[in-house]
Enzyme design. Structure first.
Site: not given
Length: 448
Positions: A23, A19-20
């Site tokens: 980003h 997920h990170e």
């Protein structure tokens, strides 16, 4: 316990990291300087700094992570750096950075599902093993042995697909459920007529099971009517009074039709070469539908030969595997959003929210069943994480996207006061959801 803890930590580590990374990767492509990439919260246990100046850390609280980007609030920031802040980017670029986290989780789910499709997984054919008496399926005329080919307009290939299609159908409370079988179409009444909703437990309430249940005692409750009457594990119940019993549903049906509170019933028992009768006075208990039903305290034996007949291996080629993976991911997304929507409307109980204890328990269970089950669990949780983050709640990615959409409409960012108010509301909502989830976890723990 060790397996459960390790499986949970590995799952959280993988899902949060991807997920990170979503980003991080898009932020770097947009020219934003990333100060820190953290998996976990709290004081770092381990950290290192790469050649771009990003600090990579592993922290002790494994309930999430974050990517800290350069922004205009950094003290003593050189003017030349301002072009590399998050706030200095066009609104569409900022939206791409925000959306990249959930997108990475969805992509990860596709990869997991594709890997399962390519490697081959064990599945169950969508054949009905047991139709429980006095359920919507029984009243619609569904029979043991029926093969379900479609639910409404959804084609069914295995039992997992059948269960999810039924869950999807339950999310439409006013629409009848059409089960298309090889012997014709069976129409189940709309879920709201039966008090059912789009909850996992409601699928079982329809009365369909893949297992074929034999009228043979597999387990006895201590001090139950059957135990007190002298029944033993392995006994076969052949009749209730004058009504013959061929399958478990016959036994349940006969008990309900013939039983009266405080009145004994005669059961014909086959035990090895012996055949005899016993007298049993059932206990009457309240069923979820409000009716009182008789129970004698026995559990049925599963027909192992029937279950073996249902099992088959699903395996797909490179292109078909990708198609299956995208389809399963989209199906999970629709069902997850539907569940949240029905919760907001009050059609689905908040008791379905799960917190870290339940997730850890499922992680341990699937890890013990094997790698395929664990990977399927990771795919489902990855989708759930993406959907949760896309909810339009300030402090989540969906809330940030909502602010950016408002900026696109207005032509300028929302005021700091409006954003701060939204964050406070979002914090309250998130804390409330977390408290419900943890409360449900402890309820399940003590109920078990």
């Amino acid at each position: 316990m060790l397996t459960t803890v390790l499986a949970f930590l590995v799952a959280i580590g993988i899902l949060v990291t991807f997920h990170e990374l979503g980003h991080y990767w898009v932020a770097r492509r947009a020219g934003i300087h990333v100060l820190r990439f953290s998996v976990g919260f709290g004081k770092p246990l381990f950290s290192w700094r790469d050649r771009h100046g990003t600090e990579w850390t592993l922290a002790p609280i494994p309930l999430g992570g974050y990517v800290k980007m350069l922004d205009t609030y950094e003290p003593q920031m050189p003017e030349a750096w301002r072009a590399h802040t998050f706030a200095a980017q066009p609104v569409l670029a900022r939206m791409a950075v925000v959306a990249a986290g959930p997108a990475a989780n969805l992509l990860l789910a596709v990869v997991f599902y594709a890997a399962l499709a390519w490697s081959g997984t064990e599945a169950l054919r969508p054949l009905i093993g047991t139709v429980l008496p006095d359920t919507p399926a029984a009243q619609a005329g569904v029979k043991s042995g029926d093969r379900v080919e479609r639910v409404n307009e959804t084609t069914i290939e295995d039992w997992a697909g059948l269960r999810l299609a039924l869950l999807d159908a339950l999310s439409q409370p006013e629409q009848a459920i059409q089960l298309h079988t090889e012997y014709g179409t069976r129409t189940l009444p709309p879920p709201n007529e039966r008090g059912l909703s789009a909850e996992p437990a409601a699928v079982a309430g329809l009365g369909l099971l893949p297992q074929r249940l034999l009228p043979q005692v597999a387990a006895l409750e201590p001090d139950s009517p059957a135990f007190q009457a002298g029944l033993r594990i392995g006994d076969t119940i052949e009749a209730v009074g004058s009504h013959p019993v061929k399958e478990w549903g016959d036994l349940v049906r006969a008990l309900r039709q013939q039983g009266q509170p405080q009145q004994p019933l005669l059961l014909t028992i086959q035990r090895g070469e012996q055949r005899f009768t016993v007298s049993v006075i059932p206990n009457w208990v309240d069923a979820p539908n409000g009716q009182r039903i008789p129970r004698i305290g026995v559990a049925p034996q599963v027909d192992a030969a029937w279950l073996a007949q249902l099992q088959f291996e699903q395996q797909a080629g490179p292109i078909d595997g990708l198609v299956v993976a995208v389809s399963r991911t989209w199906r999970d997304v629709r069902l997850s959003f539907s569940m949240f929507y029905r919760m907001v409307l009050g059609d689905v109980s908040l008791q379905n929210l799960s917190g870290p204890l339940t997730i850890a328990d499922f992680a341990g269970q699937t890890a013990r069943r094997g790698l395929s089950s664990y990977i399927e669990f990771l795919a489902l949780i990855s989708v759930s994480l993406a959907v949760l983050n896309l909810l339009p709640i300030p402090m989540l990615d969906g809330g940030h996207l909502l602010y950016h959409v408002a900026e696109l409409v207005k032509g300028k960012p929302l005021s700091e006061q409006a954003q701060a108010f939204g964050y406070r509301v979002g914090l309250v909502l998130l804390l409330t959801l977390m408290l419900f989830a943890i409360f449900n976890d402890f309820n399940r723990l003590f109920a078990g």
